[in-house]
Design a protein around this motif. Structure first.
Motif, short mmCIF file in Angstrom:
data_model
loop_
_atom_site.label_atom_id
_atom_site.label_comp_id
_atom_site.label_asym_id
_atom_site.label_seq_id
_atom_site.Cartn_x
_atom_site.Cartn_y
_atom_site.Cartn_z
N PHE A 104 2.80 15.35 5.77
CA PHE A 104 2.53 16.63 5.14
C PHE A 104 2.68 17.77 6.15
N SER A 105 3.03 18.95 5.62
CA SER A 105 3.11 20.12 6.50
C SER A 105 1.72 20.51 6.97
N GLU A 106 1.63 21.10 8.16
CA GLU A 106 0.36 21.63 8.64
C GLU A 106 -0.13 22.69 7.66
N PRO A 107 -1.38 22.62 7.26
CA PRO A 107 -1.85 23.61 6.30
C PRO A 107 -2.06 24.97 6.95
N PRO A 108 -1.68 26.05 6.24
CA PRO A 108 -1.99 27.38 6.75
C PRO A 108 -3.48 27.68 6.55
N ALA A 109 -3.95 28.77 7.11
CA ALA A 109 -5.35 29.16 6.92
C ALA A 109 -5.60 29.41 5.44
N ASN A 110 -6.79 29.04 4.99
CA ASN A 110 -7.10 29.21 3.58
C ASN A 110 -7.24 30.68 3.22
N PRO A 111 -6.75 31.06 2.01
CA PRO A 111 -7.11 32.39 1.51
C PRO A 111 -8.63 32.45 1.34
N ILE A 112 -9.20 33.63 1.41
CA ILE A 112 -10.66 33.75 1.39
C ILE A 112 -11.29 33.09 0.16
N THR A 150 0.85 -1.19 0.00
CA THR A 150 0.00 0.00 0.00
C THR A 150 0.89 1.24 0.00
N TYR A 151 0.27 2.41 -0.05
CA TYR A 151 1.03 3.59 -0.41
C TYR A 151 1.12 4.65 0.69
N VAL A 152 2.21 5.41 0.61
CA VAL A 152 2.38 6.59 1.46
C VAL A 152 2.36 7.80 0.55
N GLY A 153 1.62 8.83 0.93
CA GLY A 153 1.60 10.05 0.14
C GLY A 153 2.77 10.93 0.51
N LEU A 154 3.49 11.42 -0.51
CA LEU A 154 4.62 12.30 -0.24
C LEU A 154 4.36 13.68 -0.84
N PRO A 155 4.56 14.73 -0.06
CA PRO A 155 4.34 16.08 -0.58
C PRO A 155 5.61 16.59 -1.27
N LEU A 156 5.83 16.15 -2.49
CA LEU A 156 7.09 16.50 -3.17
C LEU A 156 7.09 17.94 -3.68
N VAL A 157 8.29 18.52 -3.71
CA VAL A 157 8.48 19.86 -4.29
C VAL A 157 9.72 19.80 -5.17
N TYR A 158 9.94 20.89 -5.95
CA TYR A 158 11.09 20.88 -6.85
C TYR A 158 12.41 20.87 -6.08
N ASP A 159 12.52 21.76 -5.09
CA ASP A 159 13.73 21.71 -4.26
C ASP A 159 13.38 22.08 -2.83
N THR A 160 14.30 21.81 -1.94
CA THR A 160 13.99 21.86 -0.51
C THR A 160 13.68 23.27 -0.01
N SER A 161 13.96 24.29 -0.82
CA SER A 161 13.65 25.65 -0.38
C SER A 161 12.14 25.92 -0.43
N ILE A 162 11.42 25.07 -1.14
CA ILE A 162 9.96 25.26 -1.27
C ILE A 162 9.25 24.49 -0.17
N LYS A 163 8.29 25.17 0.49
CA LYS A 163 7.51 24.49 1.54
C LYS A 163 6.31 23.81 0.88
N ASP A 164 6.09 22.55 1.24
CA ASP A 164 4.98 21.84 0.59
C ASP A 164 3.64 22.36 1.10
N TYR A 165 2.68 22.38 0.19
CA TYR A 165 1.33 22.85 0.51
C TYR A 165 0.35 21.94 -0.22
N TYR A 166 0.40 20.67 0.11
CA TYR A 166 -0.54 19.72 -0.48
C TYR A 166 -1.79 19.65 0.38
N ARG A 167 -1.54 19.48 1.69
CA ARG A 167 -2.65 19.33 2.61
C ARG A 167 -3.26 20.70 2.84
N ASP A 168 -4.57 20.78 2.69
CA ASP A 168 -5.21 22.06 2.91
C ASP A 168 -6.34 21.87 3.91
N LEU A 169 -6.82 22.95 4.45
CA LEU A 169 -8.00 22.86 5.32
C LEU A 169 -9.19 22.73 4.40
N GLY A 170 -10.01 21.75 4.65
CA GLY A 170 -11.15 21.55 3.78
C GLY A 170 -11.95 22.84 3.65
#
Lengths: 321, 564
Positions: B479-487, B332-352
Motif C-alpha cells: 500500500f502507498s504511505e498514507p498522507p496526513a489525515n484531514p481534520i 492465505t491472502y495479500v491485500g491489494l490497493p486496487l484503483v480504476y486506472d493507474t492515474s489514481i493514487k491508492d489511498y486504502y491505508r490510512d493513519l489510524g
C-alpha cells in the motif's frame, strides 16, 4: 352421602350453562381454591397488566432516563409513521402469511403425527420416534437457522439429495428467491416444533375410553374407521382450544428465523413486524415506535382471539372464554 | 413484557434507594469523602510504592462483543488484583448488540464500565469524564493531551468515552494491515510469477486466468470472487467504489474539499457494480455470495478455494489462521490497493484516526467513578502497557543484548494459541483500554507483532519468498504511505443521532443497497441498466439530504473545533 351433597346446593348443583351466583357461602366453600389462585393472580397482574402502563410510551417521544412528567406527548404520531409507511403493509403481509403457513402446517402435521404414533403398538419404537421428533424443539433458533442454511446451501444435503434423484439438474439457491422463503420458514418451523406440539394431542388420545374402540370393533370398524370416528372426535375439543389460542398469536410470526435466514435478495418476503420494529424502533433508540408496533400487534391479536372464540361458540364447539 | 415490568421493579428499587440516601443525609457525604481518600493510597501503590496496602474492590465490565471469560487464575488479572486491588467481572455480548443495549437502557441496568456506544451517550447512561481525568488521572490526561477537543461530544461538549485506538507515540511500526482491500490468494500471484496488480481489471483477469487453469482446488470447485453482505458486515458490498477512485474509507460518503455526498448512486459506483455483473456472467462470482451468512463465508475462505474478495482484514483473520494451521500458507491472502486506472493514487491505508465510538465509558450506575478512573490511569503506565502487549519479561518475551524485545518460537506460538491466551493475557480488557501505540520510551514497539526484527524472524518461508519477489519488508508495503489525515477524518465516526431523520435515511439507504445491488449484480447483463435505474430512483425517494446535511454539519464543526 347424597343428602349431604345436596345440602351444599350452590357448590354441587351447578349445572353446565347455568350461571352460578357468587356469594359468601360459595367463596367460603372454595376458599382453598381461591387461596391457591392468589399467587397466580398476582403473577398475572404484575407481569401482564402492570406493564400496560408502558403503553403510554407510544404516545410520547419517549426518552430514557427522563421522568414521566418530562416526556413529550405527541399523540398518534408514531402510529401515523407506521401506517403511512409502505413497508409496514408489506411487513404485515409477510407476518400474516408466514404465521398462517406455520399455523395450518403446524396443526396438520402435529395431528397427523399424533394419529400415526397412536397406531404404533411397539412401545420402544413409538418412544424412539417421539423422542427424535421432539428433540429439535430444544435447539435455539440460532442453531436451527445455522443447520437450515447449511442444508440449503448449494452443496448442502437438500440439493445433494435432489440432484442424486435427478429431480433437478443444478443446485437450487433456496435462500435467494423470495418466493421460496415462506416455505423454507414453514418447513423449518415444522422440523423444529412438530414433535413437541404432538405431545398434547397424545395426552388427549390417552384419555379416550378404550371401551369406545372395543365397541367400534364389535360394530366391524376397521383401523381407519376407528381413527376417523373415535380418535378424531376424541381430540376435537383439544384441537379447537389450541386453535383458538394459536389464532391469538397470529401476529407473532417470529423474528429470529426471518432475521437470521433473510438477506438482501429476499428482504421483500422475509421481513416481519418484529424485524421492522427492531430496525426502525429499538435500533434507532425510538422506543415509542417499538411500543406503537407492539400495541398494534396486541390489538389485532385480541380481536382475532375474540373472533375465533365467538365463531367456536356459534358452531357449538368448546371454547376458551 | 417481562422487560418492562422488570424495569418498573428496578425503578421502584431505585426510588427506594434514593430515598434512603436522602434520609441518611450528610452521613452519606462523609463516607464518600472517606473512600476518596482511601483511593489516593491505592493509586500511590500503583505508582510503584508497593508498601501501601491496597483495598480490594470490584469493577463490572460490559464488553459489547462476543468473547470468552478469562480463566480464574489468569496471570495478568491476578497481577491487577495483587497490585491494584481490582477484581474485574466481565459480561460479554450474547446475541444482537442493539437489542441488548436497548434492554439495558430501558431498564437502566448498567454495569460500572461499558464499551461505549453513541446510543448510551444519547440515553444519558454515561457520566462526563473530563473533570475526573483532570483531577485524578494525570497519565490519561497526558495520553490524550493532543486529542482533548476531539474527544468532546459535539452536542454538549462533554467527554464520555476513553478512545482505545488512535493515539500514537514515537515511531509507528506497522507490519500488519487490518483494513479494507481487494484480497488475492498468494498462490495466484506465485502462479503468474508475482505480477504487479494495480487496477480492478488486472485483478479480475488474474483470477479468471487462474480459475480457468485450476477449476478445482484440493478437489473442491474454485471460487473466483466473494462478497460478504450479511447483517452488519455489509462493507464488502458497499465500500469498494470509494477506494477505487483513490478515496479513503469514509463510510457511506465521499468527502471532497470538506463536502460530503453519498456515493452509492454515483457513476463511479455503477462502474464497479457493472464490472461485478460482468464477472458474474463469466461465472467468477460465487453464486451463493449474497445468501451466505458469516459462518458459511468463513468456512469457504478456510477451505482455501476462494481466490479473492473485498473485505477488511480483521474480519477474516480467523480464516487465515485456520489456513496457516492447515499448513496452507500459499492459500492465505495479500491485500491489494486496487484503483480504476493507474492515474489514481491508492489511498486504502490510512493513519489510524482516533476511534471516537470505541473504548470504555463509565456509567451512571458506577458507585465510585473516581476509583475506576484511577484504576484506568494506573494501567496507562508504561509498565502495565508492556504487561498487556508483551506479557511478563523472560516468561513471555526476552530482552536481547541490544535492549530489544524478542520472542522465542515457543513464546511466539503461545501468542497465537487462544487457550493459552485465556490464561495468560488480558486481551479483552486491553482491547478496549486506552493504550500507547507506536513505541515505548525505550524504542521497542508497543505491539509485539509490529516489532520489525520480530516480524521478520516469525515469517514463514513461503511469505519470505513472496515478499522477496516484490522486494518488500512486509505486506503493508503493498500500500502507498498514507498522507496526513484531514481534520474531520473519518466521516464514518460521525454519530447520526438515534431516531433522527439522518439515521432513518441511513437505515433506508443501507436497506436499498443490500436489496438492489445483489439484484443488479446477479441480473442478466442486458438487464443491469434497468435494475440500476430502479435503484437510483429509490435512493432519490429517500431523505438523502438529511443524511448528508448531518455529516456536513459535523465535518464543519470538527474543522472548527479540532483545528489547533
Amino acid at each position: 352421602m347424597d343428602e349431604t351433597l345436596l345440602e351444599k346446593k350452590a357448590v354441587r348443583n351447578a349445572k353446565k350453562g347455568i350461571k352460578q351466583r357468587m356469594n359468601w357461602s360459595v367463596i367460603k366453600g372454595q376458599k382453598q381454591l381461591i387461596f391457591m389462585s392468589v399467587p397466580l393472580m398476582l403473577y398475572i397482574i404484575l407481569f401482564s397488566y402492570v406493564p400496560i402502563w408502558g403503553w403510554t410510551m407510544a404516545f410520547q417521544d419517549y426518552k430514557p432516563a427522563r421522568d414521566f412528567s418530562q416526556q413529550k406527548w405527541v399523540g398518534f404520531k408514531h402510529f401515523e409513521f407506521l401506517f403511512n409507511d409502505d413497508r409496514f403493509w408489506r411487513v404485515l403481509r409477510n407476518t400474516l402469511g408466514m404465521s398462517l403457513i406455520n399455523l395450518v402446517l403446524g396443526f396438520a402435521t402435529a395431528i397427523i403425527l399424533a394419529l400415526l404414533l397412536n397406531e404404533i403398538k411397539k412401545v420402544l419404537w413409538k418412544r424412539m420416534v417421539q423422542t427424535i421428533s421432539y428433540l429439535p424443539h430444544f435447539l435455539s433458533w440460532v442453531i436451527v437457522t445455522g443447520i437450515v442454511a447449511t442444508s440449503l446451501a448449494s452443496d448442502g444435503i437438500i440439493n445433494d439429495v435432489l440432484m442424486r434423484l435427478h429431480l433437478i439438474n443444478e443446485p437450487i439457491l433456496w435462500l435467494s428467491k423470495g418466493e421460496y422463503f415462506w416455505g423454507v420458514v414453514g418447513a423449518s418451523h415444522i422440523w423444529k416444533e412438530v414433535g413437541w406440539s404432538t405431545i398434547i394431542y397424545l395426552a388427549a388420545l390417552a384419555s379416550i375410553d378404550p371401551a369406545l374402540y372395543e365397541a367400534a370393533e364389535i360394530d366391524g370398524a376397521n383401523r381407519y374407521r376407528k381413527m376417523l370416528n373415535v380418535t378424531l372426535p376424541g381430540m376435537k375439543s383439544t384441537i379447537v382450544i389450541l386453535l383458538i389460542m394459536s389464532i391469538g398469536h397470529i401476529m407473532d410470526a417470529g423474528f429470529e428465523v426471518q432475521y437470521l435466514l433473510g438477506n438482501g435478495l429476499v428482504v421483500d418476503w422475509s421481513e416481519t413486524i418484529d424485524i421492522f420494529v427492531l430496525k426502525y424502533g429499538i435500533a434507532q433508540g425510538n422506543y415509542s415506535l417499538a411500543t406503537a408496533g407492539g400495541i398494534f400487534k396486541t390489538v389485532v391479536s385480541i380481536t382475532m382471539l375474540l373472533l375465533a372464540n365467538w365463531t367456536a361458540k356459534r358452531l357449538g364447539e368448546e371454547r376458551l372464554l | 413484557m417481562g422487560g418492562k415490568s422488570k424495569s418498573l421493579f428496578r425503578l421502584s428499587m431505585i426510588m427506594l434507594l434514593s430515598l434512603s440516601v436522602v434520609l441518611s443525609g450528610c452521613s452519606g457525604n462523609n463516607s464518600g469523602a472517606n473512600t476518596g481518600k482511601g483511593n489516593n493510597s491505592g493509586a500511590a501503590a500503583a505508582g510503584g510504592d508497593g508498601t501501601a496496602k491496597v483495598e480490594p474492590f470490584e469493577i463490572s465490565f460490559y464488553i459489547g462483543e462476543a468473547g470468552q471469560q478469562p480463566t480464574p487464575d489468569n496471570k495478568v488479572y491476578k497481577k491487577i488484583k495483587d497490585e491494584l486491588g481490582a477484581t474485574l467481572n466481565f459480561e460479554f455480548l450474547a446475541g444482537d448488540s442493539e437489542q441488548k443495549l436497548g434492554v439495558m437502557i430501558a431498564g437502566s441496568d448498567f454495569p460500572d464500565v461499558m464499551t461505549s456506544n453513541t446510543k448510551l451517550v444519547t440515553a444519558g447512561a454515561l457520566i462526563p469524564l473530563e473533570d475526573l481525568i483532570e483531577e485524578h488521572a494525570p497519565n490519561l490526561k497526558a495520553h490524550y493531551a493532543d486529542f482533548w477537543n476531539m474527544m468532546k461530544d459535539p452536542t454538549d461538549g462533554h467527554i464520555y468515552t476513553l478512545p482505545n485506538y488512535g493515539v500514537f507515540n514515537g515511531k509507528v511500526n506497522s507490519t500488519w494491515y487490518s483494513g479494507p482491500a481487494f484480497w488475492i490468494q498468494k498462490e495466484v500471484l506465485k502462479e503468474f510469477n508475482y505480477p504487479k496488480v494495480k487496477t480492478l481489471d488486472e485483478y479480475f483477469d488474474l483470477i479468471a486466468k487462474y480459475k480457468e487453469k485450476y477449476p478445482t482446488i484440493d478437489g473442491s470447485p474454485t471460487i473466483g470472487f466473494e462478497i460478504l453482505n450479511s447483517d452488519w458486515r455489509n462493507w464488502g458490498l458497499f465500500n469498494a467504489p470509494q477506494h477505487l477512485i483513490g478515496h479513503p474509507n469514509d463510510g457511506g460518503v465521499v468527502v471532497k474539499d470538506g463536502v460530503a455526498e453519498i456515493f452509492s448512486n454515483k457513476d463511479y459506483a455503477k462502474r464497479y457494480y457493472q464490472k461485478l455483473n460482468e464477472i458474474n456472467s463469466l461465472g467468477l462470482l460465487d453464486k451463493e455470495t449474497f445468501t451466505q451468512n458469516y459462518d458459511q463465508y468463513m468456512a469457504k475462505l478456510s477451505s482455501g478455494t476462494v481466490l479473492g474478495m473485498f473485505d477488511q482484514h480483521w474480519n477474516f483473520q480467523a480464516a487465515e489462521d485456520s489456513l496457516t494451521t492447515q499448513k496452507k500458507e500459499n492459500r492465505t491472502y495479500v491485500g491489494l490497493p486496487l484503483v480504476y486506472d493507474t492515474s489514481i493514487k491508492d489511498y486504502y491505508r490510512d493513519l489510524g484516526a482516533l476511534n471516537l465510538n470505541n473504548g470504555f465509558g463509565i456509567t451512571v450506575n458506577a458507585k465510585d467513578p473516581v476509583k475506576i478512573i484511577k484504576f484506568m490511569d494506573a494501567l496507562m503506565t508504561e509498565e502495565w502497557q508492556k504487561t498487556f502487549s508483551w506479557g511478563f519479561v523472560n516468561e513471555d518475551y526476552i530482552v536481547n543484548e541490544n535492549g530489544r524485545f524478542m520472542k522465542t518460537q515457543e513464546q511466539r506460538d503461545n501468542f497465537s494459541d487462544a487457550t493459552w491466551k485465556l490464561a495468560n493475557k488480558a486481551d479483552t480488557l486491553f482491547k478496549f483500554l486506552p493504550k500507547t501505540e507506536g513505541s515505548f520510551s525505550d524504542g521497542n514497539s508497543t505491539d509485539g507483532a509490529a516489532q520489525p526484527e520480530e516480524y521478520q524472524a516469525g515469517l514463514k518461508d513461503f511469505d519470505k519468498e513472496v515478499l522477496a519477489a516484490y522486494g518488500f519488508n512486509s505486506y503493508v508495503d503493498f500500500f502507498s504511505e498514507p498522507p496526513a489525515n484531514p481534520i474531520y477524518y473519518p466521516a464514518w465516526s460521525i454519530d447520526l443521532v438515534d431516531g433522527s431523520d439522518a439515521k432513518i435515511a441511513n437505515t433506508k439507504l443501507n436497506e436499498l443497497s443490500s436489496k438492489f445491488l445483489p439484484k443488479a449484480i446477479l441480473a442478466k447483463p442486458a438487464d443491469f441498466e434497468q435494475v440500476w435505474n430502479e435503484y437510483t430512483a429509490e435512493i432519490g425517494k429517500t431523505n438523502v439530504k438529511a443524511y448528508e446535511d448531518r455529516i456536513n454539519t459535523i465535518i464543519q464543526q470538527r474543522i472548527k473545533d479540532w483545528s489547533k
